[in-house]
Each structure stands twice: as structure tokens, then as C-alpha cells.
Write a protein that holds these residues in place. Structure first.
Motif, PDB file in Angstrom:
ATOM      1  N   ILE A 126      29.054  62.498  46.775  1.00 17.18           N
ATOM      2  CA  ILE A 126      29.114  63.064  45.921  1.00 17.18           C
ATOM      3  C   ILE A 126      29.665  65.077  46.713  1.00 17.18           C
ATOM      4  O   ILE A 126      29.341  65.206  48.110  1.00 17.18           O
ATOM      5  N   GLY A 127      30.160  65.386  46.055  1.00 15.59           N
ATOM      6  CA  GLY A 127      30.902  67.088  46.321  1.00 15.59           C
ATOM      7  C   GLY A 127      32.342  66.868  46.192  1.00 15.59           C
ATOM      8  O   GLY A 127      33.224  65.525  45.792  1.00 15.59           O
ATOM      9  N   TRP A 128      32.490  67.967  46.788  1.00 15.11           N
ATOM     10  CA  TRP A 128      34.561  67.806  46.814  1.00 15.11           C
ATOM     11  C   TRP A 128      34.845  67.779  48.059  1.00 15.11           C
ATOM     12  O   TRP A 128      34.375  67.010  49.330  1.00 15.11           O
ATOM     13  N   ASN A 129      36.127  66.817  47.903  1.00 18.41           N
ATOM     14  CA  ASN A 129      36.181  66.205  49.429  1.00 18.41           C
ATOM     15  C   ASN A 129      37.929  66.100  48.883  1.00 18.41           C
ATOM     16  O   ASN A 129      38.991  66.022  48.665  1.00 18.41           O
ATOM     17  N   GLU A 130      38.997  66.030  50.398  1.00 17.75           N
ATOM     18  CA  GLU A 130      39.821  66.280  50.517  1.00 17.75           C
ATOM     19  C   GLU A 130      40.808  65.201  50.179  1.00 17.75           C
ATOM     20  O   GLU A 130      40.026  64.033  50.505  1.00 17.75           O
ATOM     21  N   ILE A 131      41.891  65.021  49.342  1.00 14.75           N
ATOM     22  CA  ILE A 131      42.732  63.792  49.139  1.00 14.75           C
ATOM     23  C   ILE A 131      44.414  63.664  49.751  1.00 14.75           C
ATOM     24  O   ILE A 131      44.554  64.598  49.967  1.00 14.75           O
ATOM     25  N   GLU A 132      44.355  62.322  50.246  1.00 17.54           N
ATOM     26  CA  GLU A 132      45.292  62.635  50.552  1.00 17.54           C
ATOM     27  C   GLU A 132      46.382  61.601  50.136  1.00 17.54           C
ATOM     28  O   GLU A 132      46.718  60.312  49.537  1.00 17.54           O
ATOM     29  N   ILE A 133      47.358  61.980  49.199  1.00 19.25           N
ATOM     30  CA  ILE A 133      48.526  61.942  49.058  1.00 19.25           C
ATOM     31  C   ILE A 133      49.254  60.402  49.263  1.00 19.25           C
ATOM     32  O   ILE A 133      49.909  60.711  50.118  1.00 19.25           O
ATOM     33  N   GLN A 134      49.052  59.678  49.080  1.00 20.98           N
ATOM     34  CA  GLN A 134      50.229  58.046  49.880  1.00 20.98           C
ATOM     35  C   GLN A 134      51.572  58.224  48.521  1.00 20.98           C
ATOM     36  O   GLN A 134      52.067  57.026  49.905  1.00 20.98           O
ATOM     37  N   LYS A 135      51.759  58.073  48.056  1.00 15.14           N
ATOM     38  CA  LYS A 135      53.134  58.261  47.699  1.00 15.14           C
ATOM     39  C   LYS A 135      53.647  58.707  46.186  1.00 15.14           C
ATOM     40  O   LYS A 135      52.304  59.881  45.680  1.00 15.14           O
ATOM     41  N   GLU A 136      55.107  59.124  45.527  1.00 13.60           N
ATOM     42  CA  GLU A 136      54.653  60.230  44.450  1.00 13.60           C
ATOM     43  C   GLU A 136      54.294  59.725  43.369  1.00 13.60           C
ATOM     44  O   GLU A 136      54.272  58.351  43.072  1.00 13.60           O
ATOM     45  N   SER A 137      53.603  60.102  42.552  1.00 16.22           N
ATOM     46  CA  SER A 137      52.748  60.200  41.520  1.00 16.22           C
ATOM     47  C   SER A 137      53.382  61.054  40.275  1.00 16.22           C
ATOM     48  O   SER A 137      53.384  62.063  40.809  1.00 16.22           O
ATOM     49  N   LYS A 138      53.238  60.281  39.058  1.00 14.69           N
ATOM     50  CA  LYS A 138      53.965  60.832  38.555  1.00 14.69           C
ATOM     51  C   LYS A 138      52.035  61.900  37.967  1.00 14.69           C
ATOM     52  O   LYS A 138      51.778  62.860  37.660  1.00 14.69           O
ATOM     53  N   ILE A 139      51.502  61.969  37.846  1.00 15.51           N
ATOM     54  CA  ILE A 139      50.273  62.727  37.633  1.00 15.51           C
ATOM     55  C   ILE A 139      49.321  63.469  38.974  1.00 15.51           C
ATOM     56  O   ILE A 139      49.117  64.923  38.650  1.00 15.51           O
ATOM     57  N   PHE A 140      50.363  63.387  40.079  1.00 15.58           N
ATOM     58  CA  PHE A 140      49.875  64.688  41.322  1.00 15.58           C
ATOM     59  C   PHE A 140      51.237  65.696  41.323  1.00 15.58           C
ATOM     60  O   PHE A 140      51.096  66.397  41.964  1.00 15.58           O
ATOM     61  N   LYS A 141      52.159  65.650  40.246  1.00 12.60           N
ATOM     62  CA  LYS A 141      53.383  66.688  40.461  1.00 12.60           C
ATOM     63  C   LYS A 141      52.592  67.982  39.915  1.00 12.60           C
ATOM     64  O   LYS A 141      51.895  68.250  39.648  1.00 12.60           O
ATOM     65  N   ASN A 142      53.394  68.646  41.512  1.00 13.82           N
ATOM     66  CA  ASN A 142      53.030  70.340  41.707  1.00 13.82           C
ATOM     67  C   ASN A 142      51.610  70.265  42.181  1.00 13.82           C
ATOM     68  O   ASN A 142      51.004  70.902  42.235  1.00 13.82           O
TER      69      ASN A 142
END
Length: 208
Positions: A126-142
Motif C-alpha cells: 500500500i502506498g506510493w512507489n516508484e515505477i520504472e518504465i520498460q518500453k516506450e508506451s502511449k499511456i506514459f507519454k510525457n
């Protein structure tokens, strides 16, 4: 554009509705429904999920024709669908929460309990955690890598094909927290509870 949040009585989805309503203003028509005909005719679907894998699958199956309609929408017609939390987990073949339960089978894989390493890690996560983007993703734009998102879960989706993984988070191990395959998107974290960055992700989905 018409976007449907599928309300299949899977728990309290008011925060999902509120955040999508906030972002959608003036951009898209947003509807919250389990009406099969309305779902068939919309352009995008949001599939939330609160509670256990088993209870969510059972709730979907209780509405006649809903599972087939979702499959036609996402798998046959390849229209954009975003699964949130258990909404993502249900993409899997099988889940093991409460009892072994057959999932939607859209992305081969399983949903298993997070290994808490003999109590070293508290569950639920539960709570805030850091994400590590693994590939270019349309929903992670900007959205910057190492952004923080909000989590509430004890089970993790383990896909067979690792190329679908768009982001991971570190909690006991590298947990899959986002997937993307063609028109299918899913987040283990709750974008609707992840402040401005979560709203940006919702905006990216609505703009697809």
C-alpha cells in the motif's frame, strides 16, 4: 468520442469515475454502465477492479454477455481498453486469490501472491512507489521515468511474454505494474489515486 467505465459491481469505483470525469471534461463523452449495447457502441473502455480476482471475475460473469462483449471489443475489434488494478489482473489466464480462478485469457500469464519474503515485506503493498518504465508506451507519454504511483495490492500479474511489460515497480521483487500490447493497456497502480501524474496517464489514454 464515447468512453465507457464498466460498472459491474466490483466495489467502490467512485474515485475512478471522479478522476476520469475531471480529465474528460470537454474532450469525450463519459458513461458509467454495464449495458451491453452501450459498451458495444463506445470507442474506449475502462475496466476497473476492486476486491479479489475471484470476486471480480464472478461479478463480470454475473452480467449476461458482458465477458463476450468485452472480448469482442478488445480482442476481435482491437479497440482501446484500459484495465486498472484487478482490471489488469483479469487479463491473465488464471488467478490464485481465494481459489484458482479462470481469468479472461487475453494476455497469457498468471496472477500470484507477492512473495513477502517471510514477512520482510508487508502485504498488501500500500502506498506510493516508484515505477520504472520498460518500453516506450502511449499511456506514459510525457511522464518521467521513476515517477511515483499509488498502489494497493497483494497479488501480481506475471505475464508469459515479457515484451508486454511497460513498467515495473520494486517491492520484494520487480513487480509488473503496467502492460501494453497493441490496444490493450493495464496498470496495477491506481492512476485515479496518483495525483497529477495519474491524471496525465488518464489524459494520455483518452487522447489515444
Amino acid at each position: 468520442m464515447n468512453v465507457t467505465i464498466v460498472d459491474y459491481q466490483s466495489g467502490n469505483i467512485s474515485s475512478v469515475i471522479n478522476s476520469f470525469t475531471e480529465v474528460a471534461k470537454g474532450k469525450v463523452n463519459l458513461e458509467v454502465t454495464s449495458n451491453i449495447n452501450k459498451i458495444k457502441s463506445c470507442d474506449k473502455i475502462v475496466l476497473p477492479g476492486q476486491g479479489s480476482f475471484k470476486s471480480c471475475i464472478e461479478s463480470l460473469n454475473r452480467i449476461s454477455g458482458l465477458v463476450d462483449t468485452l472480448k469482442d471489443f478488445a480482442i476481435i475489434n482491437k479497440k482501446p481498453l484500459l484495465g486498472i488494478c484487478v482490471g489488469l489482473q483479469m487479463f491473465a489466464d488464471t488467478g490464485y486469490e481465494e481459489a484458482e480462478t479462470r481469468g479472461l485469457g487475453w494476455i497469457p500469464g498468471k496472477v500470484s501472491k507477492i512473495d513477502n519474503q517471510n514477512g520482510k515485506f508487508k502485504l498488501p503493498h500500500i502506498g506510493w512507489n516508484e515505477i520504472e518504465i520498460q518500453k516506450e508506451s502511449k499511456i506514459f507519454k510525457n511522464i518521467k521515468n521513476k515517477s511515483h504511483m499509488y498502489f494497493v495490492h497483494s497479488y501480481e500479474f506475471i505475464p508469459e511474454d515479457k515484451s508486454v511489460i511497460s513498467a515495473t515497480t520494486d517491492y520484494s521483487s520487480k513487480i509488473v505494474c503496467s502492460v501494453e500490447r497493441d490496444n490493450l493497456f493495464g496498470t496495477q497502480f491506481h492512476p485515479e489515486k496518483s495525483d497529477k501524474i495519474g491524471l496525465k496517464l488518464i489524459d494520455n489514454f483518452l487522447r489515444l
